[in-house]
Motif scaffolding. Structure first.
Motif, PDB file in Angstrom:
ATOM      1  N   PRO A  22      58.075  84.870  16.302  1.00  0.00           N
ATOM      2  CA  PRO A  22      57.819  85.968  16.809  1.00  0.00           C
ATOM      3  C   PRO A  22      56.167  86.461  16.706  1.00  0.00           C
ATOM      4  N   ASP A  23      55.559  85.957  15.862  1.00  0.00           N
ATOM      5  CA  ASP A  23      53.971  86.335  15.958  1.00  0.00           C
ATOM      6  C   ASP A  23      53.455  85.748  16.961  1.00  0.00           C
ATOM      7  N   ALA A  24      53.786  84.777  17.543  1.00  0.00           N
ATOM      8  CA  ALA A  24      53.200  83.956  18.714  1.00  0.00           C
ATOM      9  C   ALA A  24      53.954  84.199  19.842  1.00  0.00           C
ATOM     10  N   LEU A  25      54.817  84.916  19.912  1.00  0.00           N
ATOM     11  CA  LEU A  25      55.784  85.230  21.200  1.00  0.00           C
ATOM     12  C   LEU A  25      56.421  83.806  21.677  1.00  0.00           C
ATOM     13  N   ASP A  58      63.659  89.757  22.469  1.00  0.00           N
ATOM     14  CA  ASP A  58      63.550  90.677  23.766  1.00  0.00           C
ATOM     15  C   ASP A  58      62.201  90.824  24.278  1.00  0.00           C
ATOM     16  N   LYS A  59      61.329  90.656  23.549  1.00  0.00           N
ATOM     17  CA  LYS A  59      59.932  90.485  24.046  1.00  0.00           C
ATOM     18  C   LYS A  59      59.383  89.282  25.134  1.00  0.00           C
ATOM     19  N   ALA A  60      60.006  88.014  24.303  1.00  0.00           N
ATOM     20  CA  ALA A  60      59.662  86.689  24.945  1.00  0.00           C
ATOM     21  C   ALA A  60      60.703  86.000  24.638  1.00  0.00           C
ATOM     22  N   ALA A  62      59.471  82.910  25.734  1.00  0.00           N
ATOM     23  CA  ALA A  62      58.415  81.858  25.325  1.00  0.00           C
ATOM     24  C   ALA A  62      57.355  82.166  26.046  1.00  0.00           C
ATOM     25  N   ALA A  63      56.061  82.356  25.519  1.00  0.00           N
ATOM     26  CA  ALA A  63      54.842  82.816  26.348  1.00  0.00           C
ATOM     27  C   ALA A  63      54.221  81.656  26.539  1.00  0.00           C
ATOM     28  N   GLY A  64      54.578  80.409  26.720  1.00  0.00           N
ATOM     29  CA  GLY A  64      54.001  79.309  26.924  1.00  0.00           C
ATOM     30  C   GLY A  64      53.799  78.271  25.889  1.00  0.00           C
ATOM     31  N   ALA A  65      53.105  77.093  26.308  1.00  0.00           N
ATOM     32  CA  ALA A  65      52.697  76.293  25.191  1.00  0.00           C
ATOM     33  C   ALA A  65      51.818  76.813  24.498  1.00  0.00           C
ATOM     34  N   ASP A  66      51.517  76.331  23.075  1.00  0.00           N
ATOM     35  CA  ASP A  66      50.919  76.895  21.993  1.00  0.00           C
ATOM     36  C   ASP A  66      49.421  76.855  22.527  1.00  0.00           C
ATOM     37  N   ILE A  67      48.607  77.928  22.853  1.00  0.00           N
ATOM     38  CA  ILE A  67      47.177  77.658  23.442  1.00  0.00           C
ATOM     39  C   ILE A  67      46.308  77.346  22.193  1.00  0.00           C
ATOM     40  N   LYS A  68      46.371  78.094  21.023  1.00  0.00           N
ATOM     41  CA  LYS A  68      45.844  77.571  20.064  1.00  0.00           C
ATOM     42  C   LYS A  68      45.678  76.194  19.240  1.00  0.00           C
ATOM     43  N   MET A  69      47.070  75.811  19.585  1.00  0.00           N
ATOM     44  CA  MET A  69      47.077  74.462  19.149  1.00  0.00           C
ATOM     45  C   MET A  69      46.438  73.387  20.308  1.00  0.00           C
ATOM     46  N   GLY A 108      54.260  79.864  31.756  1.00  0.00           N
ATOM     47  CA  GLY A 108      53.858  78.516  31.508  1.00  0.00           C
ATOM     48  C   GLY A 108      55.021  77.593  30.640  1.00  0.00           C
ATOM     49  N   GLY A 109      54.804  76.975  29.789  1.00  0.00           N
ATOM     50  CA  GLY A 109      55.662  76.063  29.352  1.00  0.00           C
ATOM     51  C   GLY A 109      56.973  76.866  28.831  1.00  0.00           C
ATOM     52  N   GLY A 110      56.900  78.212  28.722  1.00  0.00           N
ATOM     53  CA  GLY A 110      58.139  79.091  28.669  1.00  0.00           C
ATOM     54  C   GLY A 110      59.121  79.055  29.796  1.00  0.00           C
ATOM     55  N   CYS A 111      58.523  79.272  31.230  1.00  0.00           N
ATOM     56  CA  CYS A 111      58.851  79.275  32.312  1.00  0.00           C
ATOM     57  C   CYS A 111      59.609  77.748  32.648  1.00  0.00           C
ATOM     58  N   GLU A 112      58.974  76.997  32.075  1.00  0.00           N
ATOM     59  CA  GLU A 112      59.012  75.467  32.329  1.00  0.00           C
ATOM     60  C   GLU A 112      60.403  74.908  31.368  1.00  0.00           C
ATOM     61  N   LEU A 113      60.329  75.739  30.284  1.00  0.00           N
ATOM     62  CA  LEU A 113      61.607  75.272  29.289  1.00  0.00           C
ATOM     63  C   LEU A 113      63.048  75.854  30.074  1.00  0.00           C
ATOM     64  N   PRO A 131      50.677  80.799  34.408  1.00  0.00           N
ATOM     65  CA  PRO A 131      49.384  81.438  34.351  1.00  0.00           C
ATOM     66  C   PRO A 131      48.297  80.223  33.778  1.00  0.00           C
ATOM     67  N   GLU A 132      48.668  78.982  33.700  1.00  0.00           N
ATOM     68  CA  GLU A 132      47.762  77.998  33.154  1.00  0.00           C
ATOM     69  C   GLU A 132      46.367  78.165  33.882  1.00  0.00           C
ATOM     70  N   ILE A 133      46.636  78.461  35.172  1.00  0.00           N
ATOM     71  CA  ILE A 133      45.236  78.409  35.977  1.00  0.00           C
ATOM     72  C   ILE A 133      44.152  79.314  35.035  1.00  0.00           C
ATOM     73  N   ALA A 139      50.138  73.906  35.310  1.00  0.00           N
ATOM     74  CA  ALA A 139      51.366  73.634  34.674  1.00  0.00           C
ATOM     75  C   ALA A 139      51.527  72.123  34.196  1.00  0.00           C
ATOM     76  N   GLY A 140      52.024  71.914  33.093  1.00  0.00           N
ATOM     77  CA  GLY A 140      52.028  70.534  32.734  1.00  0.00           C
ATOM     78  C   GLY A 140      53.527  69.858  32.328  1.00  0.00           C
ATOM     79  N   LEU A 141      54.413  71.138  32.537  1.00  0.00           N
ATOM     80  CA  LEU A 141      56.017  70.775  31.973  1.00  0.00           C
ATOM     81  C   LEU A 141      56.905  71.037  33.230  1.00  0.00           C
TER      82      LEU A 141
END
Ligand code: CAA
Length: 258
Positions: A22-25, A58-60, A62-69, A108-113, A131-133, A139-141
């Protein structure tokens, strides 16, 4: 395996897998992807499971691949390690049906998953995007490939080049999602669709999944031949005899996956 980033519950032949960062959507990091693959393989091997529902919060979704990682990784690291490749391949090898129940952000990866699942049921709060652009990548997945096949070139280019989000209504209109339901009803709707599938013959269910997925891989004539031959082969099952006899006798079929 004890999971930290997902929750798995099996109920009435349906495995519900909830992404839980939850902390990282629900951003997809290595741990989450590895736990998800493990849970999916477990569901595939569990005779009690006949359908899988994949969901988020409810909120997400998945908001994508982990950008910080990913932020500090080099080309050589991501290329040599084939970032996301093995997990994507493993998800696509699951033969039982997977329904994505999407609320909130699927980016991003969430839509792709979600697109790697067999169909998407969306809540009216869902927002899809590639939104990877905006991050200086793309997009990579599957966002440039599956999304294009699902919604067509013009809309896919729009989403991938501008990085804009698409709401649930537009996503349904464009063919990305199969149904949109009020947020409060999302899980009930997804679980009830999964339970409907769970009542069918597992042999037909897996055949349908293979045949529909094949339509994305081969020319039409090859796909039609594959479909016809699989249709023919289902006449070798007891479930075909049972299904057709039940129709004639005006009763519910009792499938036994044989
Ligand atoms: N990776 C890592 N962390 C993420 C994340 C992501 N993709 N998305 C959200 N988070 C984190 C935020 O950093 C934040 O953490 P902190 O509280 O520690 O700062 C937390 O989740 C909550 O996010 P926000 O404060 O940003 O929430 P918001 O409601 O203001 O905005 C949002 C929501 C619009 C979804 C915004 O978080 C956002 O734009 N996220 C990134 C979306 C994105 O670019 N996805 C593509 C990733 S790249 C990819 O997926 C590559 C691929 O194809 C494989």
């Amino acid at each position: 395996m004890a999971y930290e980033t997902i929750i798995v519950e099996v109920e009435d032949h349906v495995a519900k897998i909830t992404l839980n960062r939850p902390d990282a959507l629900n951003a997809l990091n290595s741990q989450l992807l590895s736990e998800l693959v493990d849970a999916l393989q477990d569901a595939q091997g569990n005779d009690k499971v006949r359908c899988i529902v994949l969901t988020g919060s409810d909120k997400a979704f998945a908001a994508g691949a982990d950008i910080k990682m990913m932020a500090e990784k080099s080309f050589v690291e991501v290329f040599s390690g084939d970032l996301f490749g093995p997990e994507a391949d493993a998800i696509m090898r699951v033969r039982k049906p997977i329904i994505a129940a999407v609320s909130g952000y699927a980016l991003g990866g969430g839509c792709e998953l979600a697109m790697m699942c067999d169909f998407i049921i969306a809540s009216d709060t869902a927002k899809f995007g590639q939104p990877e652009i905006n991050l200086g990548v793309m997009a990579g997945l599957g966002g440039s490939q599956r999304l294009t096949r699902f919604i067509g070139k013009s809309k896919s280019m729009d989403m991938n080049l501008t990085g804009r989000f698409m709401d649930a209504e537009e996503a349904e209109r464009a063919g990305l999602v199969s149904r949109v339901v009020p947020a409060k009803k999302l899980l009930d709707e997804a679980m009830s669709a999964a339970q409907k599938i769970a009542e069918k013959s597992m042999v037909s269910v897996m055949a349908v999944k293979e045949a529909v997925n094949r339509s994305y891989e081969v020319p039409l004539a090859e796909g039609l031949l594959f479909e016809r031959r699989v249709f023919h082969s289902l006449f070798a099952t007891e479930d075909q005899k049972e299904g057709m006899a039940a129709f004639a006798e005006k009763r519910e079929a009792q499938f036994r996956d044989k």
